[in-house]
Design a protein around this motif. Structure first.
Motif, short mmCIF file in Angstrom:
data_model
loop_
_atom_site.label_atom_id
_atom_site.label_comp_id
_atom_site.label_asym_id
_atom_site.label_seq_id
_atom_site.Cartn_x
_atom_site.Cartn_y
_atom_site.Cartn_z
N MET A 1 0.85 -1.17 0.00
CA MET A 1 0.00 0.00 0.00
C MET A 1 0.90 1.23 0.00
O MET A 1 1.85 1.32 0.75
N THR A 4 0.18 7.50 -0.05
CA THR A 4 -0.99 8.34 -0.37
C THR A 4 -2.29 7.57 -0.15
O THR A 4 -3.28 8.14 0.31
N GLU A 5 -2.32 6.28 -0.47
CA GLU A 5 -3.51 5.46 -0.22
C GLU A 5 -3.79 5.35 1.28
O GLU A 5 -4.93 5.43 1.71
N LEU A 6 -2.71 5.17 2.04
CA LEU A 6 -2.85 5.08 3.49
C LEU A 6 -3.38 6.38 4.08
O LEU A 6 -4.31 6.37 4.91
N THR A 8 -5.09 8.71 2.52
CA THR A 8 -6.47 8.90 2.04
C THR A 8 -7.45 8.06 2.85
O THR A 8 -8.49 8.56 3.28
N SER A 9 -7.09 6.78 3.05
CA SER A 9 -8.01 5.93 3.82
C SER A 9 -8.11 6.38 5.27
O SER A 9 -9.19 6.35 5.87
N MET A 10 -7.02 6.83 5.87
CA MET A 10 -7.07 7.33 7.24
C MET A 10 -7.90 8.61 7.33
O MET A 10 -8.62 8.82 8.31
N SER A 11 -7.82 9.45 6.32
CA SER A 11 -8.63 10.69 6.30
C SER A 11 -10.11 10.36 6.21
O SER A 11 -10.93 10.97 6.89
N ILE A 12 -10.45 9.40 5.35
CA ILE A 12 -11.85 9.01 5.20
C ILE A 12 -12.38 8.41 6.51
O ILE A 12 -13.48 8.76 6.97
N VAL A 13 -11.61 7.54 7.14
CA VAL A 13 -12.02 6.95 8.42
C VAL A 13 -12.15 8.04 9.48
O VAL A 13 -13.10 8.04 10.27
#
Length: 168
Positions: A1, A4-6, A8-13
């Motif tokens: 991973m 940037t994916e990490l 992005t996913s942390m921001s969404i969570v």
């Protein structure tokens, strides 16, 4: 991973958590207030009915405030075991305290007493000094309700449940 994916996913969570936690707490608080409403309404209705049917006996409902709010049914000044209300319920009352003869005095911060009588000058179900209101709310919720007795209803023992902005 990738990084940037990490991120992005942390921001969404993080955003989802920011919105869902307060909404969940409000839903839980609304359920607690509604549960307290049902418990008070049913206990009051049953004790008033008992006062009317059991001719000559006075039935009362004691509502305990404080850290552990609870409701107990009383007969001839002796209260039964308090049944706990949902945690976090805030109770404000203008009825007389459990150890007072006058509304809003002596012990109303600890426990409030709502009484019904079998036979009074006002008719079945009325009781002396029993005009007032008791308000139940929860700090996590804007929802609240109150049991109002007396006023426009006179001293006939009738009561009404008001909700939210109608509680004054």
């Amino acid at each position: 991973m990738k990084l940037t994916e990490l991120i992005t996913s942390m921001s969404i969570v993080g955003l989802l958590t920011t919105y869902t936690v307060p909404v969940s707490l409000r839903i839980i608080a609304n359920a607690k207030v509604t549960g307290a409403l049902l418990q008070l309404h049913q206990t009051s209705k049953q004790s008033r009915y008992d006062a009317i049917v059991n001719y000559g006996q006075v039935r009362s409902v004691a509502i305990f405030a404080g850290e552990k709010p609870a409701i107990a049914v009383c007969l001839d000044g002796v209260c039964g075991k308090p049944v706990p209300l949902p945690e976090g319920i805030v109770i404000k009352s203008t009825f007389r305290g459990i150890d007072a003869k006058v509304a809003g005095k002596a012990g109303a911060d600890r426990a409030t007493l709502i009484s019904w009588s079998s036979e009074t000058n006002a008719g079945i179900g009325g009781s002396f000094g029993q005009h007032g209101s008791i308000t139940f709310s929860h700090p996590w919720s804007l929802k609240k309700f109150c049991l109002v007795r007396g006023g426009a209803f006179g001293n006939e023992g009738e009561y009404v449940i008001r909700k939210d902005k109608e509680c004054k």
